[in-house]
Design a protein around this motif. Structure first.
Motif, mmCIF file in Angstrom:
data_model
loop_
_atom_site.group_PDB
_atom_site.id
_atom_site.type_symbol
_atom_site.label_atom_id
_atom_site.label_comp_id
_atom_site.label_asym_id
_atom_site.label_seq_id
_atom_site.Cartn_x
_atom_site.Cartn_y
_atom_site.Cartn_z
ATOM 1 N N ILE A 33 23.202 -30.973 4.523
ATOM 2 C CA ILE A 33 23.887 -32.079 5.200
ATOM 3 C C ILE A 33 22.987 -33.295 5.339
ATOM 4 C CG2 ILE A 33 24.887 -32.803 7.405
ATOM 5 C CD1 ILE A 33 26.020 -30.018 7.740
ATOM 6 N N SER A 34 21.729 -33.105 5.672
ATOM 7 C CA SER A 34 20.824 -34.237 5.899
ATOM 8 C C SER A 34 20.650 -35.082 4.641
ATOM 9 C CB SER A 34 19.467 -33.739 6.388
ATOM 10 O OG SER A 34 19.582 -33.090 7.630
ATOM 11 N N VAL A 35 20.524 -34.441 3.493
ATOM 12 C CA VAL A 35 20.381 -35.169 2.231
ATOM 13 C C VAL A 35 21.665 -35.953 1.936
ATOM 14 C CG1 VAL A 35 20.115 -34.934 -0.275
ATOM 15 C CG2 VAL A 35 18.671 -33.601 1.268
ATOM 16 N N TRP A 36 22.807 -35.330 2.178
ATOM 17 C CA TRP A 36 24.095 -36.020 1.979
ATOM 18 C C TRP A 36 24.170 -37.274 2.845
ATOM 19 C CZ3 TRP A 36 28.391 -35.552 5.673
ATOM 20 C CH2 TRP A 36 29.536 -36.252 5.260
ATOM 21 N N LEU A 37 23.823 -37.149 4.122
ATOM 22 C CA LEU A 37 23.864 -38.302 5.022
ATOM 23 C C LEU A 37 22.878 -39.378 4.584
ATOM 24 C CD1 LEU A 37 24.093 -36.544 8.511
ATOM 25 C CD2 LEU A 37 25.942 -37.614 7.195
ATOM 26 N N TYR A 38 21.676 -38.973 4.206
ATOM 27 C CA TYR A 38 20.667 -39.950 3.782
ATOM 28 C C TYR A 38 21.136 -40.702 2.538
ATOM 29 C CZ TYR A 38 16.100 -42.020 2.926
ATOM 30 O OH TYR A 38 15.080 -42.919 2.738
ATOM 31 N N ILE A 55 18.178 -38.758 16.865
ATOM 32 C CA ILE A 55 18.483 -39.451 15.609
ATOM 33 C C ILE A 55 19.840 -40.134 15.690
ATOM 34 C CG2 ILE A 55 18.826 -39.170 13.123
ATOM 35 C CD1 ILE A 55 16.921 -36.799 13.217
ATOM 36 N N ALA A 56 20.820 -39.449 16.267
ATOM 37 C CA ALA A 56 22.153 -40.050 16.412
ATOM 38 C C ALA A 56 22.087 -41.308 17.273
ATOM 39 C CB ALA A 56 23.114 -39.030 17.024
ATOM 40 N N ARG A 57 21.322 -41.256 18.360
ATOM 41 C CA ARG A 57 21.182 -42.429 19.223
ATOM 42 C C ARG A 57 20.576 -43.592 18.455
ATOM 43 N NH1 ARG A 57 17.729 -40.524 22.665
ATOM 44 N NH2 ARG A 57 19.226 -39.715 24.173
ATOM 45 N N LEU A 68 15.795 -39.543 9.549
ATOM 46 C CA LEU A 68 16.312 -38.447 8.723
ATOM 47 C C LEU A 68 15.254 -37.933 7.750
ATOM 48 C CD1 LEU A 68 19.958 -39.586 7.855
ATOM 49 C CD2 LEU A 68 19.307 -37.545 9.133
ATOM 50 N N ARG A 69 14.214 -38.756 7.516
ATOM 51 C CA ARG A 69 13.135 -38.309 6.622
ATOM 52 C C ARG A 69 12.316 -37.171 7.233
ATOM 53 N NH1 ARG A 69 10.701 -44.310 5.467
ATOM 54 N NH2 ARG A 69 12.536 -45.214 4.457
ATOM 55 N N ASP A 83 13.466 -34.501 8.013
ATOM 56 C CA ASP A 83 14.012 -33.294 7.399
ATOM 57 C C ASP A 83 13.280 -33.052 6.074
ATOM 58 O OD1 ASP A 83 15.643 -31.545 5.746
ATOM 59 O OD2 ASP A 83 17.237 -31.832 7.216
ATOM 60 N N GLY A 84 12.732 -31.864 5.910
ATOM 61 C CA GLY A 84 11.988 -31.545 4.695
ATOM 62 C C GLY A 84 12.822 -31.667 3.438
ATOM 63 N N ASP A 85 14.131 -31.361 3.533
ATOM 64 C CA ASP A 85 14.996 -31.472 2.365
ATOM 65 C C ASP A 85 15.122 -32.922 1.905
ATOM 66 O OD1 ASP A 85 15.474 -28.759 2.356
ATOM 67 O OD2 ASP A 85 17.299 -28.909 3.570
ATOM 68 N N VAL A 86 15.169 -33.869 2.859
ATOM 69 C CA VAL A 86 15.265 -35.283 2.510
ATOM 70 C C VAL A 86 13.992 -35.746 1.815
ATOM 71 C CG1 VAL A 86 15.525 -37.613 3.438
ATOM 72 C CG2 VAL A 86 16.895 -35.752 4.377
ATOM 73 N N LEU A 87 12.851 -35.316 2.313
ATOM 74 C CA LEU A 87 11.582 -35.687 1.676
ATOM 75 C C LEU A 87 11.491 -35.119 0.260
ATOM 76 C CD1 LEU A 87 8.976 -35.290 4.571
ATOM 77 C CD2 LEU A 87 9.720 -37.417 3.482
#
Length: 356
Positions: free
Chosen positions: A100-105, A184-186, A199-200, A202-206
């Motif tokens: 999900i984090s990668v999708w949002l990024y 993060i949402a705030r 969001l970075r 998140d290890g998946d985003v990096l």
């Protein structure tokens, strides 16, 4: 090494799969044939499908993609149907492969780059702004499909804003077990650029290829420090201030204690603090016991009252700060945050006069 956020990926994929299936049911040839027969027979219009709306709202909140999906299902517009189908498939595939984090990024980064390039994103829905069916049918393809340059720019700004709101909603809805979701949402709502950078973490985003520059943490840590200062000040002086405030404004309306409970439904709470309607005493707290508020359990009512009191305290402090700063030279918030991020220039203003 950065770890992946704890997100309910399975729950999200189940939700978007239900949405895809319902959408395909509504735009299938069988459904289209039945709708056309009903219309030819007695002029019955295409019905609004509440189930599709509810499923789309759960996944995409109340943004333009929810509108796009519902409009496509009602209009049988081939371009809209294809656009929605590609977006749904792309979203589910990205989440399934990367999370999900990668999708949002990707959504945030894409909408931001579109603004810089002045080139509409492929993820921007046709109905980012409302239009008529006739205008939609007349639209050309390519970058001109969103109107002239000014209209296109406004549409891209709105799309970027909606993507940041969608990211905040998704983190809160599908990341309840992730302790960083709320922060993060705030930030996505208050400081969109900083929220996107967060969001970075998140290890998946990096691993997906995001820049590992973490200087934005200076801004985040500073804002957390300021928030902690405000919390500590309220703990020390809040109760005494509230007592003094209530004694000064006891005869005024609306009274403290009515803010959060008012207008909770169509009838709303019309309580008056001293006698028109009753208040239940819970410890040293006074709570409205009207029918509207009685549906809220006692623990939630206490939490609402505490929020109201904190809100009143902060509002009065904020108004006082504005009055003191009224004749001062305005400070650009973005410049201030940039100086803090790159040069560690910590602002020296008092807490309530800090524009950050």
């Amino acid at each position: 090494m950065a770890t992946s956020f704890s997100m309910d990926t399975i729950g999200f994929l189940q939700a978007i799969n239900k949405l895809e299936r319902r959408f395909e049911e509504l735009v299938s040839p069988e459904t289209m044939r039945k709708v056309c027969e009903d219309y030819d027979r007695d002029g019955t219009p295409t019905p609004w499908d509440h189930r599709l709306y509810a499923l789309a709202r759960d996944v995409f909140a109340c943004g333009s993609w929810t509108t796009n999906l519902c409009a496509a299902a009602m209009s049988f517009n081939g371009r809209l149907v294809g656009e929605c189908r590609r977006f749904l498939h792309g979203c589910s595939e990205t989440v399934r492969k990367y999370g999900i984090s990668v999708w949002l990024y990707e959504l945030l980064n894409d909408s931001t780059l579109a603004l810089f390039r002045d080139d509409p994103s492929d993820y921007m829905p046709s109905l980012i702004r409302m239009t008529t069916v006739e205008e939609l049918m007349r639209r050309p393809r390519g970058r001109k499909r969103f109107g002239n340059r000014k209209q296109r720019g406004l549409a891209m700004e709105e799309h970027s804003t909606q993507m940041h709101r969608l990211a905040a909603y998704t983190l809160l809805n599908w990341g309840a077990d992730e302790r960083r979701s709320l922060d993060i949402a705030r930030m996505l709502l208050l400081y969109p650029g900083i929220g996107m950078c967060m969001l970075r973490e998140d290890g998946d985003v990096l691993r997906f290829g995001a820049a590992p520059d973490m200087r934005y943490r200076r801004v985040v840590d500073y804002l957390h420090e300021r928030r902690a200062q405000a919390d500590a000040e309220y703990e020390l002086h809040g109760n005494q201030w509230m007592s003094e405030y209530m004694s000064r404004h006891d005869d005024e309306e609306p009274a403290v204690g009515e803010i959060a409970t008012a207008d909770r439904d169509a009838g709303g709470c019309s309580s008056k603090r001293d006698g028109v309607r009753g208040y239940a005493e819970v410890g040293d707290e006074s709570l409205c016991d009207c029918e509207s508020c009685a549906r809220i359990d006692m623990e939630d009512r206490l939490d609402l009252l505490k929020c109201e009191r904190r809100y009143m305290y902060d509002v009065v402090r904020l108004i006082d700060a504005y009055e003191k700063m009224w004749d001062d030279e305005p400070i650009d918030v973005d410049d201030r945050m940039l100086a803090l991020e790159h040069n560690r220039d910590v602002p020296g203003e008092p807490l309530w006069q800090d524009v950050g």
